[in-house]
Structures are given as structure tokens and as C-alpha cells.
Design a protein around this motif. Structure first.
Motif, short mmCIF file in Angstrom:
data_model
loop_
_atom_site.label_atom_id
_atom_site.label_comp_id
_atom_site.label_asym_id
_atom_site.label_seq_id
_atom_site.Cartn_x
_atom_site.Cartn_y
_atom_site.Cartn_z
N HIS A 1 4.28 10.71 7.19
CA HIS A 1 4.13 10.84 8.65
C HIS A 1 2.94 11.67 9.09
O HIS A 1 3.01 12.41 10.08
CB HIS A 1 5.42 11.36 9.29
CG HIS A 1 6.43 10.29 9.54
ND1 HIS A 1 7.54 10.45 10.34
CD2 HIS A 1 6.50 9.00 9.08
CE1 HIS A 1 8.24 9.33 10.36
NE2 HIS A 1 7.64 8.44 9.60
N LEU A 2 1.82 11.54 8.38
CA LEU A 2 0.55 12.04 8.90
C LEU A 2 -0.16 10.90 9.62
O LEU A 2 0.29 9.76 9.60
CB LEU A 2 -0.32 12.58 7.76
CG LEU A 2 0.24 13.76 6.96
CD1 LEU A 2 -0.73 14.16 5.85
CD2 LEU A 2 0.53 14.95 7.88
N GLU A 3 -1.31 11.21 10.22
CA GLU A 3 -2.07 10.24 11.00
C GLU A 3 -3.52 10.27 10.54
O GLU A 3 -4.07 11.34 10.24
CB GLU A 3 -1.98 10.61 12.49
CG GLU A 3 -2.78 9.74 13.42
CD GLU A 3 -2.73 10.26 14.85
OE1 GLU A 3 -3.54 9.80 15.67
OE2 GLU A 3 -1.89 11.13 15.14
N VAL A 4 -4.15 9.10 10.46
CA VAL A 4 -5.55 9.04 10.06
C VAL A 4 -6.41 9.64 11.17
O VAL A 4 -6.35 9.22 12.33
CB VAL A 4 -5.99 7.60 9.78
CG1 VAL A 4 -7.49 7.55 9.48
CG2 VAL A 4 -5.21 7.01 8.61
N ALA A 5 -7.21 10.64 10.78
CA ALA A 5 -8.14 11.26 11.73
C ALA A 5 -9.53 10.66 11.59
O ALA A 5 -10.21 10.38 12.59
CB ALA A 5 -8.20 12.77 11.50
N HIS A 6 -9.98 10.46 10.35
CA HIS A 6 -11.30 9.90 10.06
C HIS A 6 -11.21 9.17 8.73
O HIS A 6 -10.36 9.46 7.89
CB HIS A 6 -12.38 11.00 9.96
CG HIS A 6 -12.33 12.00 11.06
ND1 HIS A 6 -12.93 11.81 12.29
CD2 HIS A 6 -11.76 13.24 11.11
CE1 HIS A 6 -12.73 12.87 13.05
NE2 HIS A 6 -12.03 13.75 12.37
N ARG A 7 -12.14 8.26 8.52
CA ARG A 7 -12.24 7.59 7.24
C ARG A 7 -13.69 7.23 6.95
O ARG A 7 -14.52 7.09 7.85
CB ARG A 7 -11.35 6.36 7.18
CG ARG A 7 -11.83 5.21 8.05
CD ARG A 7 -11.09 3.90 7.77
NE ARG A 7 -9.73 3.90 8.30
CZ ARG A 7 -8.64 3.88 7.54
NH1 ARG A 7 -8.75 3.87 6.24
NH2 ARG A 7 -7.46 3.84 8.09
N SER A 8 -14.00 7.12 5.66
CA SER A 8 -15.27 6.58 5.21
C SER A 8 -14.97 5.67 4.04
O SER A 8 -13.81 5.40 3.72
CB SER A 8 -16.22 7.72 4.79
OG SER A 8 -15.72 8.39 3.64
N TYR B 1 -9.29 11.31 5.93
CA TYR B 1 -8.91 12.60 6.50
C TYR B 1 -7.67 12.41 7.36
O TYR B 1 -7.66 11.59 8.29
CB TYR B 1 -10.06 13.16 7.34
CG TYR B 1 -11.33 13.39 6.55
CD1 TYR B 1 -11.61 14.62 5.97
CD2 TYR B 1 -12.25 12.35 6.37
CE1 TYR B 1 -12.77 14.83 5.24
CE2 TYR B 1 -13.41 12.55 5.63
CZ TYR B 1 -13.66 13.79 5.07
OH TYR B 1 -14.81 13.99 4.34
N LEU B 2 -6.63 13.16 7.06
CA LEU B 2 -5.34 12.99 7.70
C LEU B 2 -4.96 14.23 8.49
O LEU B 2 -5.16 15.36 8.03
CB LEU B 2 -4.27 12.70 6.63
CG LEU B 2 -4.52 11.45 5.79
CD1 LEU B 2 -3.62 11.43 4.58
CD2 LEU B 2 -4.31 10.20 6.62
#
Length: 301
Positions: free
Chosen positions: A31-38, A43-44
Motif C-alpha cells: 500500500h505505497l504509491e508511486v511517486a516517480h519512476r525512471s 520511488y515510492l
């Protein structure tokens, strides 16, 4: 506060074998949320103010811990930490610089302690607007536990380099305090220097218990818990993620100040058959204890 330089734990960064599988687990089940991705990093975030609390990078066949990131109280604190790290026997990996490759930004330094653990200390990183906690979702990280084959040396380094103080010491762990949370880094007394576990703060008891049920439904049984610890007084449920990393749902962490009196191993003893305050949970599983010794810091950060 005890540390004049460190305000708390911001995030932990791991190398994992399968980034897509990690995203599925940490968003749908944990139950985390994606903040950024590459292309090679994820980043969660939780529901709290940190831009992210867990960074995952594509790695090799086994998980590794890349670094532990702490938040400095001020820009000047970075310079103080840098000087103290060197005096305490650590090795500077990166001088203070703009963190342009990190989506949270800010200014940071990076160093290794005398036993090869990698830390980053940041100031001025992006923060989210504070909002009400969301039930059944982690808010932030509350602590990370790092094993040590030389616990007294590790404790002294955290005290001298980062301004931590000893909150409590049991027969298996030294609990190190920097701010209001009873402990932000704990040192597991061991024969190695592996990552012991990462603790995610949940809003309340209900969320810790619902999280346990959700994890079990998804095929990740509780490895220790539910229970209430002695030092820190926090609720707990421990699990092992798909790659072998030990993670904890916790809540109700004791908040302390300079008036708190530290206690030693003789104070923190339970009656026979108990492993926590409540006495309803069986001891940690053998699977858990093995996992707490298998995830090491990457040698080339």
C-alpha cells in the motif's frame, strides 16, 4: 531532540532483482504509491510529507541495500556531519552537492561508516503538504535496523558522527535516538553487518492488523507478531517481501525527549515464554531470523 544535526529518517534505497514485481508488491499489497519512476528506478511514497520513503533500483539476482538517507536539520548541519564523519573514522563518498539525479532534490552528502554501511544526509529536499493519515497505508519510515558484528563501535560512530544517543539497550539490540521517535536507527547485535529490517509507520493499531491480514491473504504470512515491543512500546507485525527483505508494519511508537531514561539488558527482560509485552505471539520464525542476515550493503554505491 538529541541530535543537533539529524532530524530523522527520510528513506531507504534498495537494489532488487525485478522492478516490475517490486512495484506490484509495494503498491498493491504493501500500500505505497508511486511517486516517480525512471527506466531503472522506482520511488515510492506513503501518505506523509516525504517525497518518497522507499527507492528501488534494478539490481542483480539478490537484493542489496544501497543507502540509508537521513534528513539534516539545516544546511550548516551537513558541514558538521561531514567533519564529524571523518573524525569518527568514516569515509566521505560525495561532498555536499545538489541532488539533481534524485527527484526529491535538495543538497546532500554521502559517506560510509567504518564497516562499509552507506548513508546519505540531505537538506532542502522536496516535501509534500501535510494531510490526515490514511487508514491501512504507511505514513513514513519510523526506523531502520542494521546488524553489526561490532555493536559498540557502530553505536559510537552514530553518536560521534551524527549526534545520536542511546535510548535503550537489550540483549539483542541497541536503540539509537535522534529526535522524538524512541529510535530511528537500531543496531542488531549479530555476527554480520546486514540489513535487519525496515519499519513502516501505520496510522493505528487497526491498520497494523488489517495490514497483517492483507499480507497473509496475498501469500506473505506474519513472521513475527502481532505484538508490542518493550523499547519503543510500538505495535508490530513482521513480514518478508518477495525478494527476502524483512519489513515491518508498526504504530504507536513512543515519543521521548531529553528526560527519557535509558535502560540496559537487565531491565528489558520478559518472563519465560514471552518475547514482547503481550505474550501472545510466538517467537520470530526461523525464516525471519535467517532473512535478517542476508541483505547486505552494495559494495560500490
Amino acid at each position: 531532540m538529541s541530535s543537533p544535526w539529524i532530524a530523522g529518517l527520510r528513506s531507504v534505497e534498495l537494489f532488487v532483482p525485478d522492478l516490475a514485481r517490486a512495484e506490484a508488491f509495494y503498491t498493491q499489497t504493501w500500500h505505497l504509491e508511486v511517486a516517480h519512476r525512471s527506466d531503472d528506478a522506482l520511488y515510492l511514497r506513503g501518505s506523509g510529507t516525504d517525497d518518497h520513503l522507499l527507492a528501488l533500483r534494478r539490481g542483480g539476482e539478490v537484493p542489496q541495500i544501497r543507502q540509508v538517507t537521513l534528513r539534516a536539520r539545516s544546511r550548516e548541519a551537513l558541514d558538521a556531519v561531514r567533519a564529524n564523519v571523518v573524525k569518527a573514522g568514516g569515509r566521505i563518498l560525495a561532498e555536499a552537492h545538489e541532488l539533481t539525479r534524485n527527484p526529491a532534490g535538495g543538497i546532500g552528502i554521502k559517506f560510509q561508516d567504518p564497516h562499509g554501511r552507506t548513508f546519505q544526509v540531505v537538506h532542502g529536499d522536496a516535501r509534500r503538504q501535510e494531510s490526515a493519515p490514511v487508514q491501512d497505508r504507511p505514513i513514513r519510515l519510523t526506523h531502520v535496523v542494521l546488524n553489526s558484528h561490532a555493536v559498540d563501535e557502530t553505536q559510537k560512530f552514530l553518536q560521534d558522527a551524527l549526534g545520536f544517543r542511546l535510548a535503550d539497550r537489550t540483549g539483542i539490540m541497541a536503540f539509537m535516538n535522534c529526535d522524538r521517535d524512541h529510535h530511528t536507527i537500531a543496531i542488531g547485535i549479530s555476527d554480520n553487518d546486514a540489513l535487519n529490517h525496515i519499519a513502516f509507520l501505520m496510522p493505528d493499531f487497526e491498520s497494523v492488523m488489517r495490514g497483517g491480514g492483507r499480507m497473509r491473504d496475498a501469500g506473505f504470512p506474519i513472521q513475527w507478531g502481532p505484538g508490542r515491543h518493550g523499547p519503543g512500546n510500538n505495535l508490530f507485525n513482521y513480514f518478508i517481501d518477495p525478494f527476502g527483505v524483512v519489513i515491518e508494519y508498526t504504530a504507536d511508537v513512543e515519543q521521548i525527549d531529553e528526560r527519557y531514561e535509558a535502560h540496559g539488558p537487565d531491565y528489558w527482560k520478559w518472563p519465560p515464554g514471552r518475547v514482547d509485552q503481550w505474550g501472545i505471539s510466538p517467537p520470530p520464525s526461523d525464516t525471519l531470523k535467517a532473512a535478517q542476515k542476508r541483505v547486505f550493503f552494495a559494495p560500490n554505491p
